[in-house]
Design a protein around this motif. Structure first.
Motif, mmCIF file in Angstrom:
data_model
loop_
_atom_site.group_PDB
_atom_site.id
_atom_site.type_symbol
_atom_site.label_atom_id
_atom_site.label_comp_id
_atom_site.label_asym_id
_atom_site.label_seq_id
_atom_site.Cartn_x
_atom_site.Cartn_y
_atom_site.Cartn_z
ATOM 1 N N ASP A 123 0.793 -1.223 0.000
ATOM 2 C CA ASP A 123 0.000 0.000 0.000
ATOM 3 C C ASP A 123 0.829 1.279 0.000
ATOM 4 O OD1 ASP A 123 -2.377 -1.438 0.000
ATOM 5 O OD2 ASP A 123 -2.428 -1.550 2.189
ATOM 6 N N SER A 124 2.143 1.150 0.097
ATOM 7 C CA SER A 124 3.004 2.330 0.057
ATOM 8 C C SER A 124 4.413 1.897 -0.303
ATOM 9 C CB SER A 124 3.020 3.052 1.405
ATOM 10 O OG SER A 124 3.935 4.138 1.381
ATOM 11 N N LYS A 126 6.861 4.074 0.600
ATOM 12 C CA LYS A 126 7.616 4.889 1.550
ATOM 13 C C LYS A 126 7.735 4.100 2.854
ATOM 14 C CE LYS A 126 6.005 9.240 -0.462
ATOM 15 N NZ LYS A 126 5.339 10.547 -0.219
ATOM 16 N N ARG A 129 5.791 5.356 6.017
ATOM 17 C CA ARG A 129 4.351 5.311 5.785
ATOM 18 C C ARG A 129 3.863 3.868 5.748
ATOM 19 N NH1 ARG A 129 1.843 8.457 0.737
ATOM 20 N NH2 ARG A 129 2.177 10.231 2.138
ATOM 21 N N PHE A 130 4.621 3.006 5.074
ATOM 22 C CA PHE A 130 4.257 1.589 5.024
ATOM 23 C C PHE A 130 4.171 1.016 6.441
ATOM 24 C CE2 PHE A 130 5.203 -2.931 4.800
ATOM 25 C CZ PHE A 130 4.381 -3.361 3.755
ATOM 26 N N ILE A 133 0.884 2.277 8.010
ATOM 27 C CA ILE A 133 -0.321 1.658 7.453
ATOM 28 C C ILE A 133 -0.491 0.234 7.966
ATOM 29 C CG2 ILE A 133 -1.361 0.772 5.325
ATOM 30 C CD1 ILE A 133 -0.209 3.222 3.883
ATOM 31 N N MET A 161 -2.877 -2.545 -4.262
ATOM 32 C CA MET A 161 -2.773 -1.333 -3.449
ATOM 33 C C MET A 161 -4.172 -0.856 -3.087
ATOM 34 S SD MET A 161 -1.155 2.387 -4.440
ATOM 35 C CE MET A 161 -1.186 3.780 -3.294
ATOM 36 N N THR A 167 -4.194 9.246 2.905
ATOM 37 C CA THR A 167 -3.190 8.364 3.497
ATOM 38 C C THR A 167 -2.121 7.977 2.483
ATOM 39 O OG1 THR A 167 -4.701 7.451 5.153
ATOM 40 C CG2 THR A 167 -2.791 6.112 4.598
ATOM 41 N N ASN A 168 -2.545 7.432 1.350
ATOM 42 C CA ASN A 168 -1.557 6.996 0.355
ATOM 43 C C ASN A 168 -1.966 7.311 -1.076
ATOM 44 O OD1 ASN A 168 -3.631 5.162 -0.022
ATOM 45 N ND2 ASN A 168 -2.306 3.347 -0.015
ATOM 46 N N ASP A 169 -3.053 8.086 -1.263
ATOM 47 C CA ASP A 169 -3.507 8.358 -2.627
ATOM 48 C C ASP A 169 -2.490 9.169 -3.425
ATOM 49 O OD1 ASP A 169 -4.605 10.338 -0.642
ATOM 50 O OD2 ASP A 169 -5.083 11.439 -2.482
ATOM 51 N N GLU A 171 0.422 8.318 -3.845
ATOM 52 C CA GLU A 171 1.403 7.363 -4.375
ATOM 53 C C GLU A 171 0.873 6.546 -5.558
ATOM 54 O OE1 GLU A 171 4.267 5.326 -1.750
ATOM 55 O OE2 GLU A 171 2.952 5.985 -0.109
#
Length: 331
Positions: A123-124, A126, A129-130, A133, A161, A167-169, A171
């Motif tokens: 999902d990321s 980074k 960030r990963f 999450i 993903m 949050t992660n949009d 990326e």
């Protein structure tokens, strides 16, 4: 006998959860404390019991099995189950869904046992960030798992993903680039209101059409609709013009795909779940352990298909499925 539901859909695909435990705690899937209260004893089906149920499904025309969790690689000796069911005549495809944390270690044994391909949740890209999450996940181990799976010849590999607004949009484009770099299909998934964890994330829902618009703008090329294959499942797929990379979107909320549903789910504790978004289910573990014959088991499965609903109701009432956890259903 064949598996035909009341809406004339032929069931050819079973998702089999081997555990509802997971080493990650992604917010849309699992509560931070896990699924089970501290000290709760959870009795899973043995590999022999799982194989017996899978064999019954194959005898009824199922050609595809996907091994899921929780995280399936936290259950020991998984290749032994794969090798066992790989012997079943008529079973054409054994796939794996994993967070890839342990995949670098297990990929070769799984491939040799019969896993041909894998969907990897990521999902990321980074690391920090990963970690947030997944509530503790290690991105470096996931990326190593991706590389090892490609190295041993699992193909196709797909990245899944879950896109979460805020949050992660940001990326989406980076994940497309990573897919292009690795020659891997990237699938973007809408958040789904399954269980308290999923319902709590619906304020971060990001619609599939917005995702596709972002991808088109990023690649600066056409997205060519891709002809469906049997392993595409609910994903709408596109090829980036001039490449072999595919982009998929799974729009369970904004544009459901129930009319083509060809699957059911078996939980690790032997519950046959007939719809991801409805409560309908049948207990297979109790009659199995009571001594049911193979013929009776097959008839029980055939009869269960009569309970399969026409569709879910994600849009109508997101709270009607808070009774179950995504992590227990295997996605």
């Amino acid at each position: 006998m064949a598996l035909i539901d009341p809406f004339n859909r032929k069931i050819e695909y079973v998702r089999v959860s081997v555990t509802d435990k997971c080493n990650y705690r992604c917010g849309y899937c699992m509560p931070e404390q896990g699924v089970h209260p501290e000290g709760e004893h959870t009795e899973y089906l043995s590999y022999d019991e799982l194989a017996r149920i899978i064999k019954a499904f194959v005898n009824l025309g199922v050609t595809k099995v996907r091994i899921t969790g929780g995280e399936p690689l936290v259950r020991k000796n998984l290749p032994t189950l794969i090798a066992q069911i790989n012997e079943f005549e008529g079973l054409q495809d054994i796939a794996l869904s994993t967070n890839a944390h342990h995949l670098a270690r297990e990929a070769l044994a799984l491939k040799e046992a019969g896993i041909t391909r894998a969907n990897i949740s990521i999902d990321s890209l980074k690391p920090e960030r990963f970690k947030n999450i997944t509530r503790g996940g290690d991105l470096s181990k996931v990326l190593a798992g991706v590389d090892r799976a490609l190295e041993v010849g699992m193909t196709p590999i797909k990245f899944n993903m879950v896109v979460m607004k805020g949050t992660n949009d940001d990326e989406i484009e980076a994940m497309v680039d990573y897919g292009l770099e690795k020659g891997v299909e990237v699938r973007f998934i809408e958040t789904m209101p399954i269980g308290p964890a999923g319902v709590s994330m619906m304020n971060q829902h990001y619609a599939a059409e917005k995702i596709l618009a972002r991808v088109r703008a990023h690649v600066g090329q056409d997205l060519i609709p891709s002809q469906g294959k049997t392993h595409d499942g609910p994903s709408r797929n596109f090829v980036i013009a001039g490449t072999n990379t595919r982009i998929g979107v799974i729009s369970a909320v904004s544009q459901h795909f129930c009319e083509t549903c060809n699957r059911v789910r078996l939980t690790a504790r032997g519950v046959l779940a007939l719809c991801l978004g409805q409560e309908d289910s049948v207990d297979l573990r109790t009659p199995l352990r009571a001594g049911i014959s193979d013929e009776e088991l097959q008839q029980l499965i055939v009869d269960a298909m009569l309970k399969k609903p026409e569709k879910h109701f994600f849009n109508e009432n997101v709270h009607n499925i808070e009774f179950r956890q995504m992590v227990s259903l295997g996605g």
